[in-house]
Scaffold this active site. Structure first.
Site, short mmCIF file in Angstrom:
data_model
loop_
_atom_site.label_atom_id
_atom_site.label_comp_id
_atom_site.label_asym_id
_atom_site.label_seq_id
_atom_site.Cartn_x
_atom_site.Cartn_y
_atom_site.Cartn_z
NE ARG A 43 -59.62 -16.70 83.43
CZ ARG A 43 -60.19 -16.31 84.57
NH1 ARG A 43 -59.55 -15.49 85.36
NH2 ARG A 43 -61.40 -16.73 84.90
CG ASN A 96 -69.87 -15.45 76.37
OD1 ASN A 96 -71.00 -15.32 76.83
ND2 ASN A 96 -68.98 -16.29 76.92
CE1 TYR A 162 -71.43 -8.27 84.66
CE2 TYR A 162 -73.65 -7.68 85.36
CZ TYR A 162 -72.81 -8.45 84.59
OH TYR A 162 -73.33 -9.39 83.72
CE LYS A 166 -71.82 -7.84 81.09
NZ LYS A 166 -71.16 -8.60 80.01
N1 LIG Z 1 -75.12 -15.76 84.08
C1 LIG Z 1 -75.83 -14.66 84.17
O1 LIG Z 1 -76.74 -14.53 85.03
C2 LIG Z 1 -75.60 -13.53 83.20
C3 LIG Z 1 -76.61 -12.57 83.04
C4 LIG Z 1 -76.40 -11.52 82.15
C5 LIG Z 1 -75.22 -11.44 81.43
N2 LIG Z 1 -74.26 -12.39 81.60
C6 LIG Z 1 -73.02 -12.25 80.80
O2 LIG Z 1 -72.85 -13.42 80.03
C7 LIG Z 1 -71.46 -13.59 79.72
C8 LIG Z 1 -71.05 -15.03 79.97
O3 LIG Z 1 -71.25 -15.30 81.34
P1 LIG Z 1 -71.61 -16.77 81.89
O4 LIG Z 1 -72.80 -16.60 82.76
O5 LIG Z 1 -71.65 -17.76 80.80
O6 LIG Z 1 -70.33 -16.98 82.84
P2 LIG Z 1 -69.40 -18.27 83.11
O7 LIG Z 1 -70.21 -19.51 83.07
O8 LIG Z 1 -68.68 -17.91 84.36
O9 LIG Z 1 -68.39 -18.29 81.87
C9 LIG Z 1 -67.44 -17.27 81.70
C10 LIG Z 1 -66.51 -17.63 80.54
O10 LIG Z 1 -65.57 -16.56 80.38
C11 LIG Z 1 -64.24 -17.09 80.51
N3 LIG Z 1 -63.40 -16.08 81.16
C12 LIG Z 1 -63.55 -15.53 82.39
N4 LIG Z 1 -62.56 -14.68 82.66
C13 LIG Z 1 -61.74 -14.68 81.56
C14 LIG Z 1 -60.52 -14.02 81.23
N5 LIG Z 1 -59.92 -13.18 82.10
N6 LIG Z 1 -59.96 -14.26 80.02
C15 LIG Z 1 -60.54 -15.12 79.16
N7 LIG Z 1 -61.69 -15.78 79.40
C16 LIG Z 1 -62.28 -15.56 80.60
C17 LIG Z 1 -64.41 -18.34 81.38
O11 LIG Z 1 -63.35 -19.30 81.23
P3 LIG Z 1 -62.02 -19.28 82.19
O12 LIG Z 1 -62.51 -19.04 83.57
O13 LIG Z 1 -61.36 -20.58 81.97
O14 LIG Z 1 -61.20 -18.12 81.67
C18 LIG Z 1 -65.71 -18.90 80.81
O15 LIG Z 1 -65.47 -19.57 79.61
C19 LIG Z 1 -70.71 -12.56 80.58
O16 LIG Z 1 -70.36 -11.45 79.79
C20 LIG Z 1 -71.75 -12.15 81.64
O17 LIG Z 1 -71.54 -10.84 82.10
C21 LIG Z 1 -74.42 -13.44 82.46
#
Ligand SMILES: NC(=O)c1ccc[n+]([C@@H]2O[C@H](COP(=O)([O-])OP(=O)(O)OC[C@H]3O[C@@H](n4cnc5c(N)ncnc54)[C@H](OP(=O)(O)O)[C@@H]3O)[C@@H](O)[C@H]2O)c1
Length: 280
Positions: A43, A96, A162, A166
């Site tokens: 976004r 992602n 959530y 997943k």
């Molecule tokens: N971090 C963890 O502990 C963890 C563990 C297991 C799995 N995951 C999974 O890993 C993936 C990435 O997470 P992360 O930890 O890297 O999170 P993050 O640092 O919060 O990054 C999320 C990304 O998604 C984008 N995003 C969020 N809402 C969006 C929307 N409505 N439309 C388009 N883009 C959107 C964000 O950019 P904008 O906000 O600018 O849109 C950002 O680029 C997710 O699927 C999460 O469930 C994370």
């Protein structure tokens, strides 16, 4: 629905949703470093441009950015149209982008819940459906879906929807991987455990034992594992030894034991109010 486009050069292109920060940005670094051009979708235009400048400067790759809210259902087909109209052939699709929403389900914000499911499930499914036929037609392609280690555990109070989202990602990936044998297209589920990104605050996950007690893996470690697994055509990958052990235990019978352990780790002694995000 497939649009045939000519590649502008010989470099493959990876489209990464949520490629502007966190795990997505590290995945962009991996693909950029290994000779891919990039398409980043998120976004925030500012974050996208900052990421694009860094990636182009470091790897000399072409980086296109699309500022799109992927929770908007019409935006998904429109994104596909814009990408193909720009002559971009997507060789690797990285689903992602994802959000979380920790807290008691009964008092959760319904719009936040629905947006999460729209992003974690619907956008991933739609983009896969849109880009897959072109890959099958070309006889090559890779899809990397970001699930989570929680996908290996049945249930999980305080973030039930959530965790369920997943489970869907892992199940879809496993099903498609079987369905696509012999097509030249591989589908991989990357299943990280707690990872040090903005997700922890965004989801309000910092109050849970799983995030307070378990060591966090770095997003670059997660991305390296995801890149390697996708390129090797593995169906699943869980980065980090402890997380691998959890995933293994999660699938061991009887599943009620894993369910109990996960329920324990998902609890938060800090949460006494209805809004867990305030408690973080
Ligand atoms: N971090 C963890 O502990 C963890 C563990 C297991 C799995 N995951 C999974 O890993 C993936 C990435 O997470 P992360 O930890 O890297 O999170 P993050 O640092 O919060 O990054 C999320 C990304 O998604 C984008 N995003 C969020 N809402 C969006 C929307 N409505 N439309 C388009 N883009 C959107 C964000 O950019 P904008 O906000 O600018 O849109 C950002 O680029 C997710 O699927 C999460 O469930 C994370």
């Amino acid at each position: 629905m497939t649009t045939k486009v000519m590649k502008r050069d010989s470099r493959p292109t990876a489209l990464i949703t949520g490629g502007s920060k966190g795990i997505g940005l590290e995945l962009a670094n991996q693909f950029g470093q290994h000779g891919h051009d990039l398409v980043l979708v998120a976004r925030s235009d500012r974050d996208l441009k900052r990421a694009a400048t860094q990636l182009h400067t470091e790897y000399g790759c072409r980086v296109d950015v699309f500022s799109v809210d992927l929770t908007a259902i019409d935006a998904l087909a429109e994104l596909y149209r814009q990408v193909t109209d720009n002559g971009i052939q997507v060789d690797v699709l990285v689903n992602n982008a994802g959000t979380g929403d920790v807290g008691p389900f009964a008092v959760s914000d319904i719009n936040r819940q629905l947006d999460m499911l729209q992003l974690n499930i619907v956008s991933l499914t739609a983009l896969t459906r849109l880009f897959l036929p072109g890959m099958i037609e070309r006889g090559s392609g890779r899809i990397l879906n970001i699930a989570s280690v929680v996908a290996y555990f049945a249930g999980g109070s305080n973030w039930a929807s959530y965790v369920a989202s997943k489970h869907y990602v892992l199940a879809l990936t496993r099903g498609l991987a079987k369905e696509l044998v012999g097509t030249g297209v591989n589908v991989t589920a990357l299943c990280p455990g707690p990872t040090a990104t903005a997700f922890v605050n965004q989801a309000g996950a910092g109050v849970m034992r799983i995030y307070r007690w378990l060591p966090k893996v770095t997003p670059s470690e997660v991305a390296r594992a995801g890149y390697r697994a996708a390129m090797a055509g593995q169906t699943t990958v869980v980065p980090g030894l402890l997380n691998k052990l959890f995933a293994f235990l999660g699938e061991l019978p009887p599943r009620s034991i894993a369910q109990w352990v996960f329920g324990f780790l998902s609890r938060s002694p800090l949460v006494t109010t209805t809004d867990t995000r305030k408690a973080s």
